[in-house]
Design a protein around this motif. Structure first.
Motif, PDB file in Angstrom:
ATOM      1  N   PRO B  48       0.819  -1.225   0.000  1.00 24.15           N
ATOM      2  CA  PRO B  48       0.000   0.000   0.000  1.00 24.15           C
ATOM      3  C   PRO B  48       0.850   1.271   0.000  1.00 24.15           C
ATOM      4  O   PRO B  48       1.990   1.262   0.448  1.00 24.15           O
ATOM      5  CB  PRO B  48      -0.801  -0.101   1.292  1.00 24.15           C
ATOM      6  CG  PRO B  48       0.031  -0.945   2.194  1.00 24.15           C
ATOM      7  CD  PRO B  48       0.822  -1.887   1.317  1.00 24.15           C
ATOM      8  N   ASP B  51      -0.969   3.762   5.155  1.00 28.22           N
ATOM      9  CA  ASP B  51      -1.518   2.800   6.112  1.00 28.22           C
ATOM     10  C   ASP B  51      -3.008   2.528   5.877  1.00 28.22           C
ATOM     11  O   ASP B  51      -3.761   3.422   5.510  1.00 28.22           O
ATOM     12  CB  ASP B  51      -1.339   3.322   7.547  1.00 28.22           C
ATOM     13  CG  ASP B  51       0.120   3.343   7.961  1.00 28.22           C
ATOM     14  OD1 ASP B  51       0.939   2.709   7.267  1.00 28.22           O
ATOM     15  OD2 ASP B  51       0.430   3.999   8.979  1.00 28.22           O
ATOM     16  N   LEU B  52      -3.404   1.275   6.111  1.00 32.49           N
ATOM     17  CA  LEU B  52      -4.819   0.917   5.999  1.00 32.49           C
ATOM     18  C   LEU B  52      -5.508   1.157   7.334  1.00 32.49           C
ATOM     19  O   LEU B  52      -6.001   0.260   7.992  1.00 32.49           O
ATOM     20  CB  LEU B  52      -4.989  -0.532   5.541  1.00 32.49           C
ATOM     21  CG  LEU B  52      -4.894  -0.752   4.031  1.00 32.49           C
ATOM     22  CD1 LEU B  52      -3.466  -0.825   3.576  1.00 32.49           C
ATOM     23  CD2 LEU B  52      -5.656  -1.982   3.618  1.00 32.49           C
ATOM     24  N   ASP B  53      -5.558   2.394   7.682  1.00 33.66           N
ATOM     25  CA  ASP B  53      -6.111   2.883   8.942  1.00 33.66           C
ATOM     26  C   ASP B  53      -7.378   3.620   8.528  1.00 33.66           C
ATOM     27  O   ASP B  53      -7.320   4.811   8.258  1.00 33.66           O
ATOM     28  CB  ASP B  53      -5.050   3.847   9.498  1.00 33.66           C
ATOM     29  CG  ASP B  53      -5.300   4.209  10.931  1.00 33.66           C
ATOM     30  OD1 ASP B  53      -6.163   3.598  11.554  1.00 33.66           O
ATOM     31  OD2 ASP B  53      -4.607   5.141  11.402  1.00 33.66           O
ATOM     32  N   MET B  54      -8.490   2.891   8.401  1.00 36.36           N
ATOM     33  CA  MET B  54      -9.568   3.452   7.589  1.00 36.36           C
ATOM     34  C   MET B  54     -10.940   3.399   8.273  1.00 36.36           C
ATOM     35  O   MET B  54     -11.356   2.363   8.805  1.00 36.36           O
ATOM     36  CB  MET B  54      -9.687   2.674   6.271  1.00 36.36           C
ATOM     37  CG  MET B  54      -8.374   2.551   5.489  1.00 36.36           C
ATOM     38  SD  MET B  54      -8.608   1.724   3.888  1.00 36.36           S
ATOM     39  CE  MET B  54      -9.176   0.104   4.437  1.00 36.36           C
ATOM     40  N   PHE B  57     -13.914   2.978   2.980  1.00 33.32           N
ATOM     41  CA  PHE B  57     -13.065   2.585   1.858  1.00 33.32           C
ATOM     42  C   PHE B  57     -13.893   2.320   0.618  1.00 33.32           C
ATOM     43  O   PHE B  57     -15.116   2.093   0.689  1.00 33.32           O
ATOM     44  CB  PHE B  57     -12.220   1.342   2.189  1.00 33.32           C
ATOM     45  CG  PHE B  57     -13.021   0.082   2.343  1.00 33.32           C
ATOM     46  CD1 PHE B  57     -13.349  -0.698   1.233  1.00 33.32           C
ATOM     47  CD2 PHE B  57     -13.448  -0.336   3.594  1.00 33.32           C
ATOM     48  CE1 PHE B  57     -14.088  -1.861   1.381  1.00 33.32           C
ATOM     49  CE2 PHE B  57     -14.191  -1.494   3.738  1.00 33.32           C
ATOM     50  CZ  PHE B  57     -14.518  -2.260   2.642  1.00 33.32           C
ATOM     51  N   TYR B  79      -7.082  -8.729   3.739  1.00 37.13           N
ATOM     52  CA  TYR B  79      -6.201  -7.849   4.505  1.00 37.13           C
ATOM     53  C   TYR B  79      -6.160  -8.389   5.934  1.00 37.13           C
ATOM     54  O   TYR B  79      -7.144  -8.316   6.669  1.00 37.13           O
ATOM     55  CB  TYR B  79      -6.713  -6.405   4.478  1.00 37.13           C
ATOM     56  CG  TYR B  79      -5.947  -5.500   5.422  1.00 37.13           C
ATOM     57  CD1 TYR B  79      -4.544  -5.500   5.425  1.00 37.13           C
ATOM     58  CD2 TYR B  79      -6.606  -4.669   6.319  1.00 37.13           C
ATOM     59  CE1 TYR B  79      -3.836  -4.699   6.303  1.00 37.13           C
ATOM     60  CE2 TYR B  79      -5.909  -3.857   7.193  1.00 37.13           C
ATOM     61  CZ  TYR B  79      -4.511  -3.888   7.191  1.00 37.13           C
ATOM     62  OH  TYR B  79      -3.807  -3.104   8.077  1.00 37.13           O
ATOM     63  N   ASN B 153      -4.552  -0.661  11.212  1.00 39.40           N
ATOM     64  CA  ASN B 153      -3.278  -0.643  10.505  1.00 39.40           C
ATOM     65  C   ASN B 153      -2.424  -1.852  10.915  1.00 39.40           C
ATOM     66  O   ASN B 153      -2.736  -2.547  11.876  1.00 39.40           O
ATOM     67  CB  ASN B 153      -2.549   0.659  10.863  1.00 39.40           C
ATOM     68  CG  ASN B 153      -1.328   0.857   9.986  1.00 39.40           C
ATOM     69  OD1 ASN B 153      -1.291   0.337   8.871  1.00 39.40           O
ATOM     70  ND2 ASN B 153      -0.360   1.587  10.487  1.00 39.40           N
ATOM     71  N   VAL B 157      -1.897  -7.065   2.751  1.00 36.93           N
ATOM     72  CA  VAL B 157      -2.967  -7.353   1.796  1.00 36.93           C
ATOM     73  C   VAL B 157      -2.455  -8.369   0.786  1.00 36.93           C
ATOM     74  O   VAL B 157      -1.392  -8.166   0.188  1.00 36.93           O
ATOM     75  CB  VAL B 157      -3.408  -6.086   1.050  1.00 36.93           C
ATOM     76  CG1 VAL B 157      -4.317  -6.443  -0.117  1.00 36.93           C
ATOM     77  CG2 VAL B 157      -4.120  -5.132   2.000  1.00 36.93           C
ATOM     78  N   MET B 185      -7.713   1.039  -4.438  1.00 36.23           N
ATOM     79  CA  MET B 185      -8.387   1.229  -3.156  1.00 36.23           C
ATOM     80  C   MET B 185      -8.225   2.674  -2.703  1.00 36.23           C
ATOM     81  O   MET B 185      -7.168   3.279  -2.873  1.00 36.23           O
ATOM     82  CB  MET B 185      -7.811   0.285  -2.112  1.00 36.23           C
ATOM     83  CG  MET B 185      -8.668   0.191  -0.860  1.00 36.23           C
ATOM     84  SD  MET B 185      -8.051  -1.129   0.239  1.00 36.23           S
ATOM     85  CE  MET B 185      -9.519  -1.435   1.215  1.00 36.23           C
ATOM     86  N   ASP B 187      -9.380   5.408   0.682  1.00 32.52           N
ATOM     87  CA  ASP B 187      -9.835   5.388   2.076  1.00 32.52           C
ATOM     88  C   ASP B 187     -11.074   6.267   2.266  1.00 32.52           C
ATOM     89  O   ASP B 187     -11.286   6.844   3.323  1.00 32.52           O
ATOM     90  CB  ASP B 187      -8.704   5.756   3.039  1.00 32.52           C
ATOM     91  CG  ASP B 187      -8.139   7.146   2.784  1.00 32.52           C
ATOM     92  OD1 ASP B 187      -8.646   7.843   1.879  1.00 32.52           O
ATOM     93  OD2 ASP B 187      -7.192   7.523   3.498  1.00 32.52           O
ATOM     94  N   ILE B 209      -4.800   4.378  -1.572  1.00 30.25           N
ATOM     95  CA  ILE B 209      -4.224   3.252  -0.820  1.00 30.25           C
ATOM     96  C   ILE B 209      -3.492   2.338  -1.809  1.00 30.25           C
ATOM     97  O   ILE B 209      -2.317   2.043  -1.637  1.00 30.25           O
ATOM     98  CB  ILE B 209      -5.321   2.453  -0.072  1.00 30.25           C
ATOM     99  CG1 ILE B 209      -6.131   3.340   0.870  1.00 30.25           C
ATOM    100  CG2 ILE B 209      -4.710   1.249   0.631  1.00 30.25           C
ATOM    101  CD1 ILE B 209      -5.456   3.643   2.177  1.00 30.25           C
TER     102      ILE B 209
END
Lengths: 230, 230, 230
Positions: B48, B51-54, B57, B79, B153, B157, B185, B187, B209
């Motif tokens: 990514p 960060d996948l701090d979502m 999405f 993920y 996060n 993935v 992707m 967010d 993302i």
């Protein structure tokens, strides 16, 4: 949209008796009603602009549901007075669509509703007695139904439940689950060409009974009102 | 494509730790991942951009498989953090599509995947709790799912396998067989109109993302990375 | 429409022997025949502009019916002289479409009729013996049928019933239920391109045997003549 753009109108949306303002939008916005679960207590009352005292009508909505593959009835629109189901639109358990005005109904074979939005209109005219559905802009055959009949004033219109008495006696197995938006009603019959235009996004003529852009909604129970960009 | 054209950028593709250059293309090119066989060891990790701090999405991909008519699950996107399946997208054994975030999922009835490419998007927003799929530009009904939840996060993935622990314990009967491309992707939730535009080939907004044009891919096992002209 | 607009023509519609005028219309209007119920007594006679003395023809109509899912024959067009079914068009019980001229028929596999309007044309030419259907502007394969044959003069054309003798002996299980409009007939074969143009709304060439805009209709029994805006 014209109104919204020109006047920067703050549309007033009444939910649970609380008034909520949408900021004046650059882009056209539209409310959508999400009915998340089968139950016997969630519904939305539509407050009409004028009396439902009608010798003809056009009723349109955009509707999506995953119930359609099942084997149960789905109420799509209910106008109930004290003693009568004045004007109900159903998806029947056998897959047909039905219009009922104070008694026996008339039925149509149409494509199944599904998880994607279907633009559904229903027209009826007392003089000719002709009733027809329009699915994504295409008209069904016309069927003879109650020539000379009139829809009576004095009831309430709800989405989501079928009232077996005046706004009571709901049955969860008839409830609507899914999403409904763009509900408009006229007290006359729109032409095929006008309905095709509405299907592809034209916004005139505006409904004179219900106009979804300005309609007052009274939400009861578990119904989510989403505002989506168009 | 804009980047490619304007800057003559040599996109860097990391395969088995070896970096491979694509010549600057006159015509737009796109990488596509071919998973030829059912197994429990082949997958592609997507690196990514942030960060996948979502709290919301949009996840899109183009996917084709002939497994869909079978009776097994198909993992479409996983993920995984150390202890949780943070955000998994499945085709279920019964044909429904499922979104799972750290626990019970939410399911949708959509058209079957098939040997032709389907453009699939999934959106979710923590504030409203609304989740929906978009299939070839058409939105499903919205469903209420985990309002207030956040995607955490710190995980990885992958495409092709479902990790039952952190990037281990794969099951060949859940693996993906077929072709996946154009995985992007964001967010935040894209509008219906934007997703319809992506479906027909528009390339903005670029995923913040994952942006498939510049994404770093780490391939493990038997996965073929094809470069196709658009 | 050209006629209507240019001349403000009052089209004369004969129903039950009574002549009824349509006011000159700003917008194009079209009559449509609604056959509401299965019965053995309702039909509409079409009065031709010239004799049906034909070595070739094109017959077009727009037709919608919910009968098609059933397992019975549906008469679509009947031209009967004293002793012969000169030119009949059927939807067969097995779903095929048939053309019959004084004896054995020729059959075609076409899409099913449904509640939405299908534009159906049938062409035949004595010289080549070639017969073909056109469904919503698309031509079927051509089939060889009765080269050298002639359609004889001296009968009557009706919609809604199949006369087993001269305008008698109707069978309700062969009757038409649904809606028919825009019936036009020529004593020559129109090109594929012309038929495609008719399908999308072009109004020339006007039928020289039947021209729906000016045709005289003689209605018997329960058939509703609707005038619709185009």
């Amino acid at each position: 949209m014209a109104l919204w753009d020109k006047m920067g109108l703050l549309a007033t949306l009444l939910i649970f008796g609380v008034s909520l303002s949408l900021a004046s939008a650059e882009r056209p916005m539209r409310r959508s009603l999400v009915f998340p679960k089968e139950n016997d207590n969630s519904y939305v009352e539509l407050v009409p602009q004028k009396d439902l005292d009608m010798g003809a009508f056009t009723l349109c909505m955009r509707v999506a549901t995953e119930l359609a593959k099942g084997n149960r009835e789905i109420i799509l629109f209910a106008y109930r007075t004290l003693y009568y189901d004045e004007l109900n639109m159903w998806r029947e358990a056998d897959g047909r669509y039905g219009l009922f005005m104070s008694g026996e109904g008339v039925f149509f074979h149409l494509p199944e509703l599904n998880t994607f939005q279907t633009h559904l209109c229903l027209t009826w005219d007392s003089k000719s007695g002709m009733a027809a559905f329009h699915v994504d802009g295409k008209r069904s055959i016309r069927k003879m139904y109650k020539p000379g009949h009139k829809v009576q004033n004095g009831g309430k219109v709800i989405l989501g439940q079928d009232p077996d008495s005046f706004l009571k006696d709901f049955d969860s197995k008839q409830s609507f689950v899914g999403e409904i938006t763009d509900v408009n009603m006229w007290d006359y019959v729109l032409s095929d060409a006008m309905i095709e235009a509405l299907h592809v996004g034209k916004r005139i003529p505006r409904g004179n009974i219900f106009d979804w852009e300005t309609i007052e909604l009274i939400v009861n129970g578990n119904v989510k009102v989403i505002t989506e960009e168009l």
